[in-house]
Design a protein around this motif. Sequence first.
Motif, mmCIF file in Angstrom:
data_model
loop_
_atom_site.group_PDB
_atom_site.id
_atom_site.type_symbol
_atom_site.label_atom_id
_atom_site.label_comp_id
_atom_site.label_asym_id
_atom_site.label_seq_id
_atom_site.Cartn_x
_atom_site.Cartn_y
_atom_site.Cartn_z
ATOM 1 N N ASP A 220 8.885 -2.861 -7.271
ATOM 2 C CA ASP A 220 9.082 -4.222 -7.786
ATOM 3 C C ASP A 220 8.442 -5.286 -6.893
ATOM 4 O OD1 ASP A 220 10.475 -3.355 -10.007
ATOM 5 O OD2 ASP A 220 12.428 -3.537 -9.039
ATOM 6 N N ARG B 141 2.558 -5.672 -8.166
ATOM 7 C CA ARG B 141 2.195 -5.509 -9.571
ATOM 8 C C ARG B 141 1.268 -4.313 -9.697
ATOM 9 N NH1 ARG B 141 0.130 -10.626 -12.633
ATOM 10 N NH2 ARG B 141 -1.122 -11.024 -10.786
ATOM 11 N N ALA C 6 -2.069 -6.276 -5.456
ATOM 12 C CA ALA C 6 -1.677 -5.543 -6.657
ATOM 13 C C ALA C 6 -2.494 -4.257 -6.684
ATOM 14 C CB ALA C 6 -1.929 -6.378 -7.905
ATOM 15 N N GLU D 237 -1.548 -12.306 -3.045
ATOM 16 C CA GLU D 237 -0.802 -11.092 -3.346
ATOM 17 C C GLU D 237 -1.710 -9.873 -3.273
ATOM 18 O OE1 GLU D 237 0.362 -10.048 -7.429
ATOM 19 O OE2 GLU D 237 -0.927 -11.678 -8.125
#
Length: 118
Positions: free
Chosen positions: A103, A106, A84, A82
Amino acid sequence: RTTPRFKMNAPLISDAALWTVASPTWELDIANDTLLRELIADAVKGSSKRLLIDLSRVSFMQSSALGILVTAQRVLKAQGGEIAFAGAGSHIRRVFEITRTDDFFRFFADVDSAEDAA
């Protein structure tokens, strides 16, 4: 080639315990799209697929950069990773909110908060 409107600094890329942290210091606009792509590629070329981008020194972000980040997020999520963000100012965060991509990522107050939450 035009002269940049700002001083270009090399980003800091470090391996924190749970994240690879990248800290760009330039505006995330169309003039720097290649730099952003290279930053992401360099940050995840090792075994880490978890990239934390520290936006605390980024003063501006365009939709072109957002497109690059969304594409990279999709690729990393497919690999179990991911992207973020840490330290995004309200002006940067607003770009994500307006495009309804907030959304999809993060957000953390700072790098330490990301480490604590992971």
